[in-house]
Design an enzyme around this catalytic site. Sequence first.
Site, PDB file in Angstrom:
ATOM      1  N   LYS A  13      20.839   5.160  24.468  1.00 55.71           N
ATOM      2  CA  LYS A  13      21.640   5.897  25.442  1.00 55.71           C
ATOM      3  C   LYS A  13      21.580   7.405  25.207  1.00 55.71           C
ATOM      4  O   LYS A  13      21.690   8.186  26.164  1.00 55.71           O
ATOM      5  CB  LYS A  13      23.086   5.389  25.413  1.00 55.71           C
ATOM      6  CG  LYS A  13      23.236   3.949  25.908  1.00 55.71           C
ATOM      7  CD  LYS A  13      22.690   3.785  27.330  1.00 55.71           C
ATOM      8  CE  LYS A  13      22.949   2.409  27.903  1.00 55.71           C
ATOM      9  NZ  LYS A  13      22.475   2.277  29.299  1.00 55.71           N
ATOM     10  N   SER A  35      26.215   6.066  27.827  1.00 56.01           N
ATOM     11  CA  SER A  35      27.332   5.470  27.100  1.00 56.01           C
ATOM     12  C   SER A  35      27.906   6.471  26.107  1.00 56.01           C
ATOM     13  O   SER A  35      27.188   7.355  25.613  1.00 56.01           O
ATOM     14  CB  SER A  35      26.845   4.226  26.351  1.00 56.01           C
ATOM     15  OG  SER A  35      27.777   3.806  25.367  1.00 56.01           O
ATOM     16  N   TYR A  77      21.591   0.620  20.292  1.00 60.34           N
ATOM     17  CA  TYR A  77      22.178   0.869  21.604  1.00 60.34           C
ATOM     18  C   TYR A  77      22.481   2.356  21.782  1.00 60.34           C
ATOM     19  O   TYR A  77      22.136   2.970  22.799  1.00 60.34           O
ATOM     20  CB  TYR A  77      23.448   0.031  21.771  1.00 60.34           C
ATOM     21  CG  TYR A  77      24.065   0.135  23.145  1.00 60.34           C
ATOM     22  CD1 TYR A  77      23.548  -0.585  24.217  1.00 60.34           C
ATOM     23  CD2 TYR A  77      25.165   0.954  23.376  1.00 60.34           C
ATOM     24  CE1 TYR A  77      24.111  -0.496  25.480  1.00 60.34           C
ATOM     25  CE2 TYR A  77      25.731   1.050  24.638  1.00 60.34           C
ATOM     26  CZ  TYR A  77      25.200   0.321  25.682  1.00 60.34           C
ATOM     27  OH  TYR A  77      25.764   0.416  26.940  1.00 60.34           O
TER      28      TYR A  77
END
Length: 255
Positions: free
Chosen positions: A164, A147, A160
């Site tokens: 990633k 991401s 998050y």
Amino acid sequence: MTDIFNLAGKVALITGGNGGIGLGMARGLASRGADIAIWGTNADKNRAARAEIEAMGVRVADFICDVGDQAQVEASFAATLEALGRVDSCFVNAGVGGQAESFVSMTDDEWHRVLRVNLDGAFYTAQVAVRSMVAAGTGGSVVFTTSGSAYFGQQRGQHYGASKAGVISMMRAIAVEHARHGIRSNAVLPGWIESEMTAPALGWSTFVEKVMPRIPMRRWGDPNDFSGIAAYFASDASKYHTGDVITIDGGYHSF
């Protein structure tokens, strides 16, 4: 001339392959002749994805697997080998989004909920796939879904983004260590893609007003936009391509 994108006789495993980007990848792989293993946590979505891909004329197996549980990953991989005989490419795609109200209020449970799937699950999946490829001695391809939050700050998404970024570091280390075994390791970085995970944001008018003008192609991505890159990374067309992050975002991260 040999078709370097021909995947007949090959088997591709896609975690989170029953929807979104994962299903788009499965379509691309099957269109080139690959047999497909779909891992997901929703039985109905698994069945629907399996029926769609089987209609393309390839063998398909689907398994319920929570990738954050190492025992389930090991069992699902063994079942995949039993059903389809081999795994030539593994698309480490399963993931969850962050749900924190703010960084300072983020709970330990929320932090680990995301890391458990996005990083631990990626590790368990990639490790069992690479182990099998090394043992088989025929090489292979491992592809992670990462991401832009790995590089750019995502407010309320520190967990998050950390997961990633960790995936990218793991991908590159695998590429370096296992090139000698004929194993390639890469990552795909999507932009804003229409899926269940992004539906809340893409359905929020304020978000659309602010973000759409930053996408040069002026549209959200479609899961099928990942069909080609999946076929490429599973095929001999990418036999000298490893340790890389490929961005598919309509130009979002370039503008």
